[in-house]
Motif scaffolding. Sequence first.
Motif, PDB file in Angstrom:
ATOM      1  N   ARG A 360       0.582  -2.736   5.620  1.00  0.00           N
ATOM      2  CA  ARG A 360       1.602  -1.625   5.484  1.00  0.00           C
ATOM      3  C   ARG A 360       1.677  -1.547   4.183  1.00  0.00           C
ATOM      4  O   ARG A 360       2.558  -0.572   3.755  1.00  0.00           O
ATOM      5  N   GLN A 363      -0.046   0.029   1.617  1.00  0.00           N
ATOM      6  CA  GLN A 363      -0.469   1.112   2.088  1.00  0.00           C
ATOM      7  C   GLN A 363       0.728   2.037   1.367  1.00  0.00           C
ATOM      8  O   GLN A 363       1.057   3.216   0.866  1.00  0.00           O
ATOM      9  N   ARG A 364       2.242   1.640   1.803  1.00  0.00           N
ATOM     10  CA  ARG A 364       3.734   2.233   1.186  1.00  0.00           C
ATOM     11  C   ARG A 364       3.296   2.195  -0.215  1.00  0.00           C
ATOM     12  O   ARG A 364       4.013   3.165  -1.328  1.00  0.00           O
ATOM     13  N   ALA A 375       1.038   4.567   6.631  1.00  0.00           N
ATOM     14  CA  ALA A 375       1.007   2.755   6.783  1.00  0.00           C
ATOM     15  C   ALA A 375       0.885   2.660   7.968  1.00  0.00           C
ATOM     16  O   ALA A 375       1.764   2.886   8.836  1.00  0.00           O
ATOM     17  N   SER A 376       0.167   2.407   8.210  1.00  0.00           N
ATOM     18  CA  SER A 376      -0.272   2.226   9.845  1.00  0.00           C
ATOM     19  C   SER A 376      -1.111   0.071   9.632  1.00  0.00           C
ATOM     20  O   SER A 376      -0.798  -0.068  10.959  1.00  0.00           O
ATOM     21  N   GLY A 377      -0.759  -0.246   9.032  1.00  0.00           N
ATOM     22  CA  GLY A 377      -1.090  -1.643   8.653  1.00  0.00           C
ATOM     23  C   GLY A 377      -3.010  -1.888   9.205  1.00  0.00           C
ATOM     24  O   GLY A 377      -3.163  -3.020   9.215  1.00  0.00           O
ATOM     25  N   ASP A 426       1.819   1.950  14.697  1.00  0.00           N
ATOM     26  CA  ASP A 426       0.033   1.924  14.347  1.00  0.00           C
ATOM     27  C   ASP A 426      -0.745   3.673  14.676  1.00  0.00           C
ATOM     28  O   ASP A 426      -1.492   3.682  14.012  1.00  0.00           O
ATOM     29  N   SER A 430       3.175   7.511   9.557  1.00  0.00           N
ATOM     30  CA  SER A 430       4.573   7.032   8.798  1.00  0.00           C
ATOM     31  C   SER A 430       5.186   8.768   8.076  1.00  0.00           C
ATOM     32  O   SER A 430       4.990   9.011   7.410  1.00  0.00           O
TER      33      SER A 430
END
Length: 463
Positions: A360, A363-364, A375-377, A426, A430
Motif C-alpha cells: 500500500r 501504491q500511495r 492503494a489496495s495492498g 482491499d 482509495s
Amino acid sequence: MRFWIAALSVAALLVSGNAALADKRVAFVVGNGAYKNVAPLPNPAVDARSMAALLRNVGFDVVEGTNLTRDKMTEKLLDFGKRAEGADVALFFYAGHGIAVNGANYLLPIDADLKSEMDVKLGAAINVDLTLEQTMADAKVKLVFLDACRDNPFAAKIRSAKATRSLSVSSGLADMKSGEGMLIAFATGPGQTALDGEAGTNSPFTRALLANIAAPGVEIQQAMTKVRAQVNEETNRNQLPWGHTDLIGSVYLNPVAGAADANAAAPNTPAVASGPTSEVELEFWRSIKDSNKPEELNAYLTNYPNGQFKSLALARIAPLQDGPSTTTRNLTTGIDPATFTQEADQTAEDGLGLDKGQRRDVQRRLTALGFDTRASGKFDDSTRVVITRWQAARGYPRTGYLNTLQLKALQSEVTATRVASADDGDDQPSHHAGRHGGGGGRHYRGGGPGAFFGGMMGGLFRR
C-alpha cells in the motif's frame, strides 16, 4: 507557461466525459521474449504490456501474458476463446518469434525447441490459423496484429535437418487471408523480417499501433494506413507493415460522439457512446499534448481518469524513447546509477518481502507522484501498468516489477510526513491526494512538478 495557464483554467470548471461502452470487447495480448533455447528478444514483453494498457483504456477485457510456455499459452488461449464468445470485437495481439513452415504460420512459446518440421507440427508451436478459428470465430469483428516477424534462429535449424522431400521454412511469416469481418496486420511483408527496436522500448510496429489504433474518431483502416506510413518512415523504408482486411462497415476503437452517431445505422459496426469533451479538458489537453514530459501527461490522466484523450496520453507515455525529461531525471539525483540498468522481475520483487501494508505504501507513493493507482495492498494488473509508467518516466527498465534499487529510488522521491492516514479497504477505491487532492491532513513534500501539479489540482476539485 501555457501549461500552467491551462492548468489554472481548470479551476473554473470540471466536466469529465465518461465513456459508456456499449459493446463487448475482448483482447488476447501476449509478448514472448525470454526464449530458453535461442537468444532472447528484449522487447515483446514491453510491447504486450503497453498494448494491454491501451486496450483496457478503450474498454477491452484483456487476457494478457508475457513470456509464456506452451502450456501457459494454451491456458490463455482457452480463456480468451471463452470470453470472446459472442463478442462484438475480438482482438488478437502477439509479439515474439513466429515461423512459417510450408506456408502455415506458427507462434513460438518460450520453451519451444524446434529441430525439425515434426517438432513444429506436433505441438511445440502454436498454429495461427487454427488458433484464430477456434478462439475468434464467433466474434462480429476480428482484429489480428502479429508483431512476430523477427529474424528467427529456429528456421536455420529446421532447414539443416530437413528430409529429402520438399520443405519450405521462412524466418518471417507467410501470407494469410482474412475472412469476413476480419483485419489481419503483420509487422512486415510475407517472408520478411521486422525490427525489434532498441532494447527496452517498443518495436516500430507496436509503437505505431499504440500511436494510431485508439486515436479518438479514427477508423481502424485509416489508422492502419497511418501505422504503415509511420513504420516505413521510422525504419528508413526498410520495413513496411502488410495485411488483409475484409471488414464490413467502419470500426472505431475510440470513437467520438459524432463518429458513433454517424455509424449507428451501419450493421456489424461496434458502437461506443461517449460524452462530449469539455472546453476546459480540451484546452488542458492542447496545452500538454506535444509534451515530452511524462509528469505533464500523467497530470492529465490524474485529473481526467476517463478523459477523451486518455488512450492517447497512455500511448505517449508507454513507448517514450527519448528518455525522461530533464525535470524527471533531476528527481533521481543521488540515486545509484545501477538503478537505470538493473532490471526487476517477479523473483527480485518477491525477494523484497513486501507485506500488504508495504505494498500500500508503494501504491500511495506512486499516486503522490501523479501515477494514480488504488492503494489496495495488491499488485494487480492495473498496479503493474502504473509501475511500468513510473519506470518509463524515470528511465528505469520497464518491467512492471520492483527490485531493491528501484524501491529505494521511489522512497527517496516521496519524503512525506505521512503517505496516507486512512486504512484503505482491499476492495474500495482509495481517496488520496493523487486523485482527490493534498488537503484533509495529507501532505506531501517533493516529487517534482508532476506530484505538485497533481496535488494542487486534486485539492481544487474534490468529489
